[in-house]
Write an enzyme that holds these catalytic residues in place. Sequence first.
Site, mmCIF file in Angstrom:
data_model
loop_
_atom_site.group_PDB
_atom_site.id
_atom_site.type_symbol
_atom_site.label_atom_id
_atom_site.label_comp_id
_atom_site.label_asym_id
_atom_site.label_seq_id
_atom_site.Cartn_x
_atom_site.Cartn_y
_atom_site.Cartn_z
ATOM 1 N N GLU A 127 12.575 11.580 -15.828
ATOM 2 C CA GLU A 127 12.459 10.246 -15.195
ATOM 3 C C GLU A 127 11.497 9.621 -15.866
ATOM 4 O OE1 GLU A 127 14.306 9.082 -12.576
ATOM 5 O OE2 GLU A 127 15.269 10.742 -11.935
ATOM 6 N N CYS A 158 7.679 1.787 -12.602
ATOM 7 C CA CYS A 158 8.515 2.141 -13.482
ATOM 8 C C CYS A 158 9.865 1.037 -13.491
ATOM 9 C CB CYS A 158 9.224 3.658 -13.543
ATOM 10 S SG CYS A 158 10.047 3.733 -12.049
HETATM 11 P P1 NAD Z 1 0.759 10.250 -16.546
HETATM 12 O O1 NAD Z 1 -0.267 9.678 -17.717
HETATM 13 O O2 NAD Z 1 0.247 10.501 -15.306
HETATM 14 O O3 NAD Z 1 1.752 11.185 -17.125
HETATM 15 C C1 NAD Z 1 2.597 12.035 -16.430
HETATM 16 C C2 NAD Z 1 2.420 13.608 -16.226
HETATM 17 O O4 NAD Z 1 2.663 13.897 -17.668
HETATM 18 C C3 NAD Z 1 1.152 13.757 -15.833
HETATM 19 O O5 NAD Z 1 1.093 14.658 -14.857
HETATM 20 C C4 NAD Z 1 0.228 14.469 -16.978
HETATM 21 O O6 NAD Z 1 -0.735 15.246 -16.751
HETATM 22 C C5 NAD Z 1 1.494 14.952 -17.901
HETATM 23 N N1 NAD Z 1 0.927 14.891 -19.287
HETATM 24 C C6 NAD Z 1 0.146 13.937 -19.927
HETATM 25 N N2 NAD Z 1 0.028 14.360 -21.219
HETATM 26 C C7 NAD Z 1 0.693 15.397 -21.425
HETATM 27 C C8 NAD Z 1 1.099 16.351 -22.436
HETATM 28 N N3 NAD Z 1 0.736 15.766 -23.613
HETATM 29 N N4 NAD Z 1 1.495 17.524 -22.161
HETATM 30 C C9 NAD Z 1 2.061 17.983 -21.118
HETATM 31 N N5 NAD Z 1 2.078 17.117 -19.883
HETATM 32 C C10 NAD Z 1 1.267 15.777 -20.091
HETATM 33 O O7 NAD Z 1 1.848 9.089 -16.247
HETATM 34 P P2 NAD Z 1 2.507 8.039 -17.456
HETATM 35 O O8 NAD Z 1 3.261 8.818 -18.330
HETATM 36 O O9 NAD Z 1 1.409 7.057 -18.148
HETATM 37 O O10 NAD Z 1 3.294 7.301 -16.644
HETATM 38 C C11 NAD Z 1 3.920 5.945 -16.731
HETATM 39 C C12 NAD Z 1 5.158 6.213 -17.506
HETATM 40 O O11 NAD Z 1 5.955 6.667 -16.443
HETATM 41 C C13 NAD Z 1 5.866 4.757 -17.493
HETATM 42 O O12 NAD Z 1 6.667 4.793 -18.828
HETATM 43 C C14 NAD Z 1 6.821 4.449 -16.346
HETATM 44 O O13 NAD Z 1 7.863 3.733 -16.782
HETATM 45 C C15 NAD Z 1 7.287 6.091 -16.226
HETATM 46 N N6 NAD Z 1 7.582 6.194 -14.935
HETATM 47 C C16 NAD Z 1 9.072 6.545 -14.693
HETATM 48 C C17 NAD Z 1 9.168 6.827 -13.252
HETATM 49 C C18 NAD Z 1 10.672 6.937 -13.156
HETATM 50 O O14 NAD Z 1 10.923 7.324 -11.924
HETATM 51 N N7 NAD Z 1 11.658 7.130 -13.777
HETATM 52 C C19 NAD Z 1 8.419 6.660 -12.325
HETATM 53 C C20 NAD Z 1 7.055 6.215 -12.665
HETATM 54 C C21 NAD Z 1 6.686 6.217 -14.052
#
Ligand code: NAD
Length: 478
Positions: A219, A253
């Site tokens: 997602e 998102c």
């Molecule tokens: P985040 O930084 O919290 O990361 C998401 C998860 O990935 C966390 O649990 C984190 O610990 C893990 N993570 C981070 N780096 C990692 C790595 N190198 N290896 C393994 N795991 C790792 O959140 P984010 O990515 O900044 O979230 C924002 C993004 O998510 C935006 O692009 C947003 O559009 C997208 N998003 C999508 C949805 C959806 O439902 N489609 C919902 C919310 C957010």
Amino acid sequence: MNGTAASIALQDQEIPDIVAGLRAAFRTGATRPAAWRRRQLRGLRSLLTTHTQAIEEALYDDLRKGRTESHVTEIGGVLAEIDHALRHLDRWMKPRRAAVPMNLKPATARIHPEPLGVCLIIAPWNYPLTLTLNPLVGALAAGNAAVVKPSELAPATSALIASLLPRYVEAVAVVEGAVEETTLLLEQRFDHIFYTGNGTVGRIVAAAAARNLTPTTLELGGKSPVFIDETADMAVAARRLTWGKFTNAGQTCVAPDYVLATPAARDSLLSALPETIREMFGPNPRTSSDYGRIVNDRHFQRLTGLLAEGGDLIAGGVSDAQERYIAPTVLTDVPHGALVMTEEIFGPILPVLTVRDVHEAIDFINARDKPLSLYAFTRDKTARQALLDKTSSGGLVYNASMIHLGVPNLPFGGIGESGMGAYHGKTSFDTFSHLKSVLSKPTRPDTLRLIYAPHTSRSFAFIAKAVTRTHPVLGRKR
Ligand code: NAD
């Protein structure tokens, strides 16, 4: 089973042990019966209703979410998903009949949904409760054990989930942490990985999953465009855009990322938006209890960097690093090639661009990654149809923003760069189930005799007629 629920401080062998413990619990078969699944869903429900205040406080600490917003977009969303699953679980679990083609009759064909095993759910920070628990609703409804990894960037909510979840559900472990912990988790073999977050980490997750051929749901995000023309009800459109864009300070998102307005719509939209921002958040949004803050300094700096790129300010533009406050901002005439139009904004900045008509808007959208959502404010049926037929996005919403997430019967997910797979409602149940094909054929009469060797030209002729004519791939109905 309660013994398998755990929230842990990470030690070397702990993660493999946790996964092994959950797998052993799953293998006992305890998670399969409908009664077990219902108990988990009710447990989750009572977690939310018993600890509402603590959840509100955690969401306030992490993102300064207001009480109503927390209910609309977080607690209420999960409760609705739980209730929907409880209401429909029996039907979802039932074997589904499949028609048998004439040449294979008599036989019965059924699709049996079965649990996958141990699932991993990795959640992001922006809706730290919903995006952790909503996938879990699907995993539990489908009879799985699960490891849940909340986001370290929403530490208050992560800690609360870790302390509460094991008290209310069985066969679920919470692993808190960041890259190191998630990397360790991804080294384990899971039966499904459900990841929500950005595409860069999405690729890391997909690569790790590929090592074990583990199915994944990704997602992801991206830039969700808005098209608006002069046929739109401008007052309502401005309100629905303002709400969609500035809820959670734009850190959503499916937030409208930018607007493509026809020349005749542009000016009225630009004069309506500052007014609706004032209506919703007052003359100084900084003092509004309904307006959030940017999650951390890194994102604050990224967003103020976008503001510094220029463009005409129609509203907002004010920021305060101390509080990580950025006012609801509307921009036009953004410079060519500006980052605000190339990267996902994920903050309270709304660029408004002008397009000649819906066709130019479609070309603009199609020249970029397929978005998670596309919003269209227009009463022009031809324009609506053109957007439906000629663009591709996770979802398409006419005359509103974001509310499609509240319809449990609509699968929610992206396409291309905005993700793969979907969930919500029955789609969640199916995502976390294996749909097993089961065929049962009586032994007598042995109607398959014709396909056994030895073959003769007569049997070939008969087979060619009987089999291929009704076969969906080999034959055509003439
Ligand atoms: P985040 O930084 O919290 O990361 C998401 C998860 O990935 C966390 O649990 C984190 O610990 C893990 N993570 C981070 N780096 C990692 C790595 N190198 N290896 C393994 N795991 C790792 O959140 P984010 O990515 O900044 O979230 C924002 C993004 O998510 C935006 O692009 C947003 O559009 C997208 N998003 C999508 C949805 C959806 O439902 N489609 C919902 C919310 C957010």
